[in-house]
Design a protein around this motif. Sequence first.
Motif, PDB file in Angstrom:
ATOM      1  N   ILE A 185       0.850  -1.196   0.000  1.00 52.95           N
ATOM      2  CA  ILE A 185       0.000   0.000   0.000  1.00 52.95           C
ATOM      3  C   ILE A 185       0.886   1.246   0.000  1.00 52.95           C
ATOM      4  N   GLU A 186       0.615   2.119  -0.949  1.00 52.66           N
ATOM      5  CA  GLU A 186       1.402   3.348  -1.087  1.00 52.66           C
ATOM      6  C   GLU A 186       0.616   4.505  -0.470  1.00 52.66           C
ATOM      7  N   GLU A 187       1.176   5.079   0.565  1.00 55.94           N
ATOM      8  CA  GLU A 187       0.520   6.194   1.260  1.00 55.94           C
ATOM      9  C   GLU A 187       1.497   7.359   1.370  1.00 55.94           C
ATOM     10  N   GLY A 188       0.938   8.569   1.386  1.00 55.82           N
ATOM     11  CA  GLY A 188       1.807   9.735   1.520  1.00 55.82           C
ATOM     12  C   GLY A 188       1.028  11.024   1.584  1.00 55.82           C
ATOM     13  N   ILE A 210      -2.879   4.432  -2.255  1.00 51.14           N
ATOM     14  CA  ILE A 210      -3.001   3.625  -3.468  1.00 51.14           C
ATOM     15  C   ILE A 210      -2.858   2.160  -3.058  1.00 51.14           C
ATOM     16  N   ALA A 211      -3.910   1.373  -3.260  1.00 52.26           N
ATOM     17  CA  ALA A 211      -3.909  -0.007  -2.768  1.00 52.26           C
ATOM     18  C   ALA A 211      -4.511  -0.956  -3.802  1.00 52.26           C
ATOM     19  N   TYR A 248     -10.882  -3.839  -6.172  1.00 52.52           N
ATOM     20  CA  TYR A 248      -9.661  -4.609  -6.382  1.00 52.52           C
ATOM     21  C   TYR A 248      -8.474  -3.668  -6.569  1.00 52.52           C
ATOM     22  N   LEU A 249      -8.699  -2.593  -7.315  1.00 44.67           N
ATOM     23  CA  LEU A 249      -7.757  -1.472  -7.359  1.00 44.67           C
ATOM     24  C   LEU A 249      -8.471  -0.273  -6.750  1.00 44.67           C
ATOM     25  N   ASN A 250      -7.775   0.457  -5.878  1.00 44.14           N
ATOM     26  CA  ASN A 250      -8.460   1.488  -5.106  1.00 44.14           C
ATOM     27  C   ASN A 250      -7.524   2.676  -4.884  1.00 44.14           C
ATOM     28  N   GLU A 269     -12.050   0.232  -8.757  1.00 43.63           N
ATOM     29  CA  GLU A 269     -12.520  -0.673  -9.794  1.00 43.63           C
ATOM     30  C   GLU A 269     -13.772  -1.410  -9.321  1.00 43.63           C
ATOM     31  N   LYS A 270     -14.786  -1.441 -10.169  1.00 43.64           N
ATOM     32  CA  LYS A 270     -16.010  -2.176  -9.859  1.00 43.64           C
ATOM     33  C   LYS A 270     -15.749  -3.683  -9.904  1.00 43.64           C
ATOM     34  N   PRO A 271     -16.652  -4.471  -9.310  1.00 42.18           N
ATOM     35  CA  PRO A 271     -16.404  -5.923  -9.268  1.00 42.18           C
ATOM     36  C   PRO A 271     -16.562  -6.624 -10.604  1.00 42.18           C
TER      37      PRO A 271
END
Length: 295
Positions: A185-188, A210-211, A248-250, A269-271
């Motif tokens: 997970i990319e956080e900042g 970003i996860a 799944y991508l968020n 992203e929707k399922p």
Amino acid sequence: MIKSYFIQNKSKDLKSFKAMLMWIIMFTFTTILSFSQETPYYQLPKNRKQNHEMIVMPNLDAFTITYFLSASAGIRKPFIQQNGISPSAASFEAPANGFWEIALGQNRNDNWIYEFGITKSNNRLKTSFLELSRTPLVFTNEIEQYYAPFRVKKKILTLDKVSRNAFINIGFGVSYLIKSNNKPIEEGKITFGQRPIPEPRDYTSLNFRIASSNQPLAFEFLTEVRGKVSERLEISVFGKAYFRNSKYLNNQFSFTYVDGNFKEFGNYEKPISILFGLQAKFNSPKYYQYKSRVD
């Protein structure tokens, strides 16, 4: 004279009778031969069924089994959902990405098809802020994945009932994730410079997260049109509805303001996504199996 006349007529009648009898015998013999000939007689020798290949008996049901190697390629189109609205101009994008697949399978009597293989796909979710800097500030959530799919297909319609070379199938599949380059997970936080006299609605920073998901299972429902180019080669055009867990991508963001308030928003992203592709299939020779009608 009268006697001679009757003798001549009798001779003519006898000849006519013999000719008709011979014609009837020849017609009957020819008819018997024509009905006794099997269809393979009219085929090329290399295409005729041999006695050891197929057994025709009243108490046996015969069916064919074919093994195949297939190669597929196509495009996957995901769909995105937004939560909240960005206070700064932004664009959200989930572009279509290509995929390919190699599979082994079995075709049972042109009715049931089983496949197992390896699929490679790319996934991408982009968020672009258009006014925070001189050039767009872009956050890209991208992963490359390898799945092991198993699917079952069922013929529902024969399009060409004469040659039986074109079919419509439906199917269901499940895929297991065997390799993925998921990033942690990319956080900042991005901090912005302030004006000498800031206004309450000016934002001071942008927080981002970003996860991507590690859920290993995905499911699919498919429809395909399958056509035989030859006994060894088939071409299929297919469409799939592809399911995996939501977000799944968020990509998630939060603006913090001078007065301490904040605004959260993002896209994910929707399922469900849609796949379209083309499959080439290389078949083995047919094998015959039999099932008794008598229990």
